[in-house]
Every structure is written in structure tokens, then in C-alpha cells.
Design a protein around this motif. Structure first.
Motif, PDB file in Angstrom:
ATOM      1  N   LYS A 171       0.811  -1.220   0.000  1.00 30.46           N
ATOM      2  CA  LYS A 171       0.000   0.000   0.000  1.00 30.46           C
ATOM      3  C   LYS A 171       0.843   1.269   0.000  1.00 30.46           C
ATOM      4  O   LYS A 171       0.419   2.302  -0.494  1.00 30.46           O
ATOM      5  CB  LYS A 171      -0.947  -0.012   1.202  1.00 30.46           C
ATOM      6  N   HIS A 172       2.025   1.194   0.608  1.00 29.86           N
ATOM      7  CA  HIS A 172       2.912   2.352   0.585  1.00 29.86           C
ATOM      8  C   HIS A 172       4.348   1.888   0.790  1.00 29.86           C
ATOM      9  O   HIS A 172       4.608   0.731   1.148  1.00 29.86           O
ATOM     10  CB  HIS A 172       2.508   3.405   1.629  1.00 29.86           C
ATOM     11  N   LEU A 173       5.275   2.791   0.570  1.00 33.59           N
ATOM     12  CA  LEU A 173       6.692   2.449   0.520  1.00 33.59           C
ATOM     13  C   LEU A 173       7.229   1.930   1.843  1.00 33.59           C
ATOM     14  O   LEU A 173       8.146   1.111   1.877  1.00 33.59           O
ATOM     15  CB  LEU A 173       7.495   3.685   0.094  1.00 33.59           C
ATOM     16  N   LEU A 174       6.651   2.401   2.969  1.00 29.11           N
ATOM     17  CA  LEU A 174       7.150   1.992   4.280  1.00 29.11           C
ATOM     18  C   LEU A 174       6.316   0.887   4.915  1.00 29.11           C
ATOM     19  O   LEU A 174       6.375   0.698   6.128  1.00 29.11           O
ATOM     20  CB  LEU A 174       7.228   3.197   5.219  1.00 29.11           C
ATOM     21  N   GLU A 175       5.566   0.186   4.123  1.00 27.79           N
ATOM     22  CA  GLU A 175       4.875  -0.994   4.641  1.00 27.79           C
ATOM     23  C   GLU A 175       5.885  -2.133   4.632  1.00 27.79           C
ATOM     24  O   GLU A 175       5.968  -2.927   3.696  1.00 27.79           O
ATOM     25  CB  GLU A 175       3.653  -1.344   3.783  1.00 27.79           C
ATOM     26  N   ILE A 176       6.662  -2.223   5.711  1.00 27.71           N
ATOM     27  CA  ILE A 176       7.812  -3.149   5.755  1.00 27.71           C
ATOM     28  C   ILE A 176       7.679  -4.156   6.884  1.00 27.71           C
ATOM     29  O   ILE A 176       8.685  -4.621   7.445  1.00 27.71           O
ATOM     30  CB  ILE A 176       9.132  -2.364   5.891  1.00 27.71           C
ATOM     31  N   ASP A 177       6.460  -4.510   7.229  1.00 29.27           N
ATOM     32  CA  ASP A 177       6.246  -5.494   8.291  1.00 29.27           C
ATOM     33  C   ASP A 177       6.785  -6.872   7.923  1.00 29.27           C
ATOM     34  O   ASP A 177       6.952  -7.728   8.803  1.00 29.27           O
ATOM     35  CB  ASP A 177       4.754  -5.596   8.628  1.00 29.27           C
ATOM     36  N   PHE A 178       7.040  -7.090   6.618  1.00 31.15           N
ATOM     37  CA  PHE A 178       7.592  -8.381   6.202  1.00 31.15           C
ATOM     38  C   PHE A 178       9.033  -8.548   6.682  1.00 31.15           C
ATOM     39  O   PHE A 178       9.575  -9.655   6.684  1.00 31.15           O
ATOM     40  CB  PHE A 178       7.532  -8.515   4.677  1.00 31.15           C
ATOM     41  N   ILE A 179       9.655  -7.428   7.084  1.00 28.33           N
ATOM     42  CA  ILE A 179      10.993  -7.518   7.676  1.00 28.33           C
ATOM     43  C   ILE A 179      10.844  -7.951   9.128  1.00 28.33           C
ATOM     44  O   ILE A 179      10.322  -7.216   9.967  1.00 28.33           O
ATOM     45  CB  ILE A 179      11.734  -6.157   7.590  1.00 28.33           C
ATOM     46  N   ASN A 180      11.281  -9.134   9.436  1.00 30.91           N
ATOM     47  CA  ASN A 180      11.045  -9.707  10.765  1.00 30.91           C
ATOM     48  C   ASN A 180      11.848  -9.029  11.863  1.00 30.91           C
ATOM     49  O   ASN A 180      11.452  -9.020  13.030  1.00 30.91           O
ATOM     50  CB  ASN A 180      11.359 -11.207  10.746  1.00 30.91           C
ATOM     51  N   SER A 181      12.977  -8.474  11.500  1.00 33.59           N
ATOM     52  CA  SER A 181      13.852  -7.849  12.499  1.00 33.59           C
ATOM     53  C   SER A 181      13.343  -6.453  12.854  1.00 33.59           C
ATOM     54  O   SER A 181      13.391  -5.529  12.034  1.00 33.59           O
ATOM     55  CB  SER A 181      15.282  -7.755  11.962  1.00 33.59           C
ATOM     56  N   ARG A 182      12.866  -6.289  14.084  1.00 30.32           N
ATOM     57  CA  ARG A 182      12.375  -4.978  14.518  1.00 30.32           C
ATOM     58  C   ARG A 182      13.492  -3.942  14.552  1.00 30.32           C
ATOM     59  O   ARG A 182      13.286  -2.798  14.122  1.00 30.32           O
ATOM     60  CB  ARG A 182      11.717  -5.099  15.894  1.00 30.32           C
ATOM     61  N   PRO A 183      14.690  -4.268  15.040  1.00 34.51           N
ATOM     62  CA  PRO A 183      15.786  -3.290  15.014  1.00 34.51           C
ATOM     63  C   PRO A 183      16.097  -2.802  13.598  1.00 34.51           C
ATOM     64  O   PRO A 183      16.425  -1.630  13.410  1.00 34.51           O
ATOM     65  CB  PRO A 183      16.972  -4.061  15.615  1.00 34.51           C
ATOM     66  N   LEU A 184      15.997  -3.696  12.613  1.00 36.42           N
ATOM     67  CA  LEU A 184      16.257  -3.305  11.230  1.00 36.42           C
ATOM     68  C   LEU A 184      15.192  -2.333  10.728  1.00 36.42           C
ATOM     69  O   LEU A 184      15.511  -1.340  10.051  1.00 36.42           O
ATOM     70  CB  LEU A 184      16.319  -4.543  10.324  1.00 36.42           C
ATOM     71  N   ARG A 185      13.934  -2.604  11.076  1.00 35.72           N
ATOM     72  CA  ARG A 185      12.856  -1.686  10.669  1.00 35.72           C
ATOM     73  C   ARG A 185      13.077  -0.301  11.291  1.00 35.72           C
ATOM     74  O   ARG A 185      12.942   0.721  10.616  1.00 35.72           O
ATOM     75  CB  ARG A 185      11.489  -2.239  11.084  1.00 35.72           C
ATOM     76  N   ILE A 186      13.415  -0.291  12.569  1.00 34.56           N
ATOM     77  CA  ILE A 186      13.650   0.978  13.252  1.00 34.56           C
ATOM     78  C   ILE A 186      14.840   1.710  12.629  1.00 34.56           C
ATOM     79  O   ILE A 186      14.822   2.939  12.469  1.00 34.56           O
ATOM     80  CB  ILE A 186      13.878   0.743  14.765  1.00 34.56           C
ATOM     81  N   ALA A 187      15.863   0.944  12.248  1.00 37.78           N
ATOM     82  CA  ALA A 187      17.035   1.545  11.603  1.00 37.78           C
ATOM     83  C   ALA A 187      16.646   2.222  10.289  1.00 37.78           C
ATOM     84  O   ALA A 187      17.153   3.309   9.963  1.00 37.78           O
ATOM     85  CB  ALA A 187      18.098   0.478  11.360  1.00 37.78           C
TER      86      ALA A 187
END
Length: 476
Positions: free
Chosen positions: A436-452
Motif C-alpha cells: 500500500k505504501h513504501l514503508l509498509e515493511i512489516d515483512f521484515i522480521n527484524s524490529r531493530p532493522l525496521r527501526i534503523a
């Protein structure tokens, strides 16, 4: 009040805290609070035009209530006509009065006649095209008996003036947004987080992409005789990304802000520059406006029914009106005309609805065919943007003359870093094209990576943002 200013950074958290922690228990008070907040938000632009929003709101509220009380065809038509005259009359006066007067003067001068007529110095109320279409769709849908009118005046005023999308959309339908004001909202953590992500990517699009492109666009379009054809081409290329980053960025922030308050607004952009023909482009670009014209102009005119000549007529009317909606200048009308010319063959060939799937779904790289389709569509859109950006028709024609000169094949004098950055950005859009949008990145399992990733974007906004520019669509 601009979304990309410290004012909004202060305003939005205050609204959020009061909305959820002070007024949460009473939906009526919540709605009153939203109306007050929205009117304050608009007053920060120019308080003198608050009366226009109030006028549009009260007229359509009363017309809607009256339509519910009568089945008499003549009276219903009269009520609908009242709404149309008031709303389009106000819009026409503020937006088009000088344009038509000056156009009549130019036509008479062609025949050696002088038409003496005064023009007025009229300020264009910000957002008038957006909230006018929003209230009109409410009245028209009641007239067509597709929705029932609300008897809650506060909810209706909140629907018309809702500050996240008041100034530049999305242009919401009453069937989607109005019921959300009439039912209790519950705070949803996941929705709020997604709202923040949308605000973040919206600020990135506006402040990093659009504002940096604007610097190059203003220089090249402002001094076009001094540049080669290749540089002028890239000036149009930069404007394509300026207007995309600017308007889709605004829409992302609007949708994200609404989600923080528990509301769902319609998607307004969906990677339009990955479209494979113009039909797909108009299903992905300014979706709320294109669907508005489809439902309230194109289909009532007959749509694809009747002869091909009528099809062509209806397409031309829609795109010319769309061009005029964007501004009181012949450049916008020609811009609409160009899109109509390229759209009509798709209608005749029954290819306008051809691409409704995701391009090369589940594939990392696009096929050569897809690249050619996307590239040719983008080229048409890019060249049409020249008329959209030009100050007048003469400016646009001279700009095109400069592009299509022998110097088109020279090396452009533009920022290669900016070009590379835009290409990289579009690669990310391609990789996220099924989301739906560019930052829909929940498929990245690593929470620290998403926050980074979020921190990298925040850093980019602060470090790489260009000079603050007004949102382009505020002038419409």
C-alpha cells in the motif's frame, strides 16, 4: 499551516493528545473539537475564507435534508441545482473570473476590436477546489439515492472541513468518510503506527524529493533559453518527480494524520510512474479526483455507451474539465487535451482497463516488454508536464522548441547525483509495488532493522531536505 513545518509538528501532537485523552468518551465533543481544530488549521492560511467553507457546508447540509423530505422530481432537481449553482458559482468566481474576462478580451482583439472590461484582484482560497467537489458529491449522491443524508450537522461540518485532507485532498466521498464521524472511534495502535510511517514517507517525498527537484526545475524553467535540449528534457524529468513527490507526499501525510485520529481515507496515489499505459496511470494518479470525474462527469455524459464519436467527446470533456480544474490557464487545458489524445485510442482499442494487475508480480526484475511499456507511458506523461509547469502557452512551446533541437543529444548540465537518487527511489517503488505504501515493511522480521530504516529516513529528511517550497496543489 504547512505539513512540513514546526507549526504542524506542534499542532498535530496537541490535537492527538486532546482528542484521545480528553475528549475520548464523547463522540459529539470529539467531532466538535475536530471542527474547531479544522477551522483553526484553515484560519492559519487566511481566516477571511472560513465563511466560504461554512457557506458550502450549510448549503449542502440543508439541501441534503430537503432532498430526503421530497420525492417530487421538479423540487429535487431544483434543490440539486441550488447546490450546483452555489458551489460552482463560488468556485467559478474565485478561480476563473479573471481567466474568462481576459480570454474574451484576447478573442475580441483578434478581430481588431477592443473589449473594455475590468478584472479584479481575486485571491484564490486555498483548497476550494477540493472541498467544493467533496460537498457536491454528497448532494449528488443523495439526489441519486445512493446515500442517506445525515441529520447530524456537526458530523457533516467535520466531514467537509476535516483538516488532514481539507486543503489538498484526497477528495473523500460521503459514503466512506461521513459514517466514520458518526460512530465511536477506538484508538488502534497498529493503525497509529502505520499513520506515523505514512507521515514519515510523506515528509521524505516532499522535503527530500520534491523540494530538491524544485530547485533544479525553477532554475531550468526560469532560464530555459540558456540551456541545451538535453538539460531542458531533464528539467521536465525533475518536474515530474517534483509534482509526484509534492502531491503524493501531501496525500501520505494527510492519510497518516487521519489514521492517528482513527479515520481511514482513500488511497490517492499508487506508484503512478510504474504504469504501463495512460489508462493505468489515471487509476494510480490522483485517484480521488480521477474517480470523481469518472462518476460525476464521464458516466453521466454516457461513458462508453453510444457511438465512438460520443466516446471521444466524453473523454475530451472529462480531460479538458480536469485541466481547467487544475487552474485558470490555457496550459492546463492543453495538458488535459494531450492526455485525451493519448487516452482515446485506448478506449477504442478496449485497452484502457487492460492493466489492473501488478506488473510482473512475484518477479524481482521487470521484463523488457514491461520496461518499454512503463518507459513510453512515462515519456508521454513527462512531456505533458511541460505545459502543466509552464507559465503560459508561449513559454511551453519555446521550451519544447529547445528540447527538440540538436542540443538534445548533448550532455546535460544537471546534477547527476539527483538523477541517480531518483532512479534509486523508483527501484524501491518497484520492489514495494505490491504494497500500500513504501514503508509498509512489516515483512521484515527484524524490529531493530525496521527501526534503523526509519532513522535513516529521518536523517535524510533533516540532512538532505531542500529549501522549503509550498505544496504545488495548494494553488488549485
Amino acid at each position: 499551516m504547512l505539513f512540513n513545518t514546526i507549526d504542524f509538528a506542534i499542532f498535530m501532537p496537541i490535537i492527538f493528545l486532546l482528542y484521545w485523552f480528553v475528549f475520548k468518551k464523547n463522540i459529539k465533543i470529539q467531532n466538535v473539537f475536530l471542527v474547531i481544530a479544522s477551522y483553526f488549521f484553515y484560519a492559519c492560511w487566511d481566516w477571511r475564507f472560513l465563511g466560504l467553507i461554512f457557506l458550502s457546508s450549510i448549503v449542502d447540509y440543508l439541501v441534503g435534508m430537503s432532498l430526503a423530505k421530497t420525492e417530487l422530481k421538479s423540487k429535487r432537481k431544483a434543490l440539486l441545482l441550488t447546490s450546483l449553482i452555489v458551489n460552482l458559482g463560488v468556485l467559478g468566481f474565485f478561480k476563473y473570473y479573471n481567466f474568462f474576462i481576459e480570454s474574451f478580451q484576447e478573442v475580441f482583439s483578434l478581430f481588431g476590436r477592443s473589449l473594455e472590461s475590468s478584472t479584479l484582484h481575486i485571491l484564490l482560497p486555498v483548497g476550494i477546489s477540493f472541498y467544493t467537489f467533496q460537498t457536491l458529491s454528497y448532494t449528488i449522491d443523495i439526489y441519486r439515492k445512493r446515500i442517506e443524508p445525515t441529520n447530524n450537522v456537526v458530523s457533516f461540518f467535520a466531514f467537509v472541513s476535516f483538516f488532514p485532507q481539507l486543503v489538498a485532498g484526497p477528495i473523500e466521498r460521503a459514503s466512506n468518510l461521513l459514517p466514520q464521524f458518526e460512530r465511536k472511534r477506538q484508538f488502534n495502535y497498529a493503525k497509529s503506527v502505520d499513520g506515523l510511517r505514512l507521515i514519515l514517507i510523506g515528509l521524505f517525498k516532499k522535503m527530500v524529493i520534491a523540494d530538491n527537484c524544485a530547485l533544479a526545475v525553477n532554475e531550468i524553467f526560469g532560464h530555459y533559453p540558456e540551456y541545451s535540449g538535453s538539460t531542458l528534457f531533464f528539467g521536465a524529468f525533475f518536474f515530474a518527480f517534483q509534482i509526484y513527490g509534492d502531491f503524493s507526499g501531501y496525500s501520505d501525510i494527510a492519510i497518516g494524520s487521519a489514521r492517528l485520529l482513527g479515520f481511514d481515507l482513500m488511497q490517492n496515489f499508487n506508484s503512478p510512474y510504474l504504469s504501463r499505459n495512460l489508462g493505468e496511470f489515471w487509476r494510480r494518479w490522483h485517484i480521488s479526483l480521477s474517480t470523481w470525474f469518472r462518476d460525476y462527469v464521464y458516466i453521466p455524459l454516457g461513458g462508453n455507451k453510444g457511438s465512438q464519436a460520443k466516446w471521444a467527446r466524453n473523454i475530451f470533456i472529462v480531460f479538458l474539465v480536469s485541466g481547467l480544474w487544475h487552474g485558470a490557464n490555457w496550459t492546463f487545458i492543453i495538458w488535459g487535451f494531450i492526455h485525451a489524445l493519448f487516452f482515446i485510442p485506448l478506449i477504442f482499442g478496449n485497452k484502457n482497463a487492460k492493466f489492473k494487475d501488478i506488473a510482473d508480480q512475484n518477479k524481482l526484475l521487470p521484463s523488457i516488454k514491461t520496461v518499454l511499456q512503463i518507459g513510453s507511458t512515462f515519456l508521454v506523461v513527462l512531456l505533458a508536464w511541460v505545459f502543466f509547469r509552464a507559465e503560459n502557452v508561449t513559454h511551453a512551446l519555446l521550451y519544447f522548441k529547445g528540447i527538440f533541437s540538436i542540443s538534445l543529444f548533448s550532455f546535460p548540465t544537471v546534477s547527476r547525483g539527483l538523477v541517480l537518487f531518483l532512479i534509486i527511489y523508483m527501484i524501491f517503488e518497484w520492489l514495494q509495488r505490491d504494497r500500500k505504501h513504501l514503508l509498509e515493511i512489516d515483512f521484515i522480521n527484524s524490529r531493530p532493522l525496521r527501526i534503523a530504516i526509519y532513522y535513516v529516513i529521518v536523517f535524510a529528511i533533516f540532512y538532505f531536505s531542500g529549501d522549503t517550497q509550498p505544496f504545488i496543489y495548494f494553488q488549485f
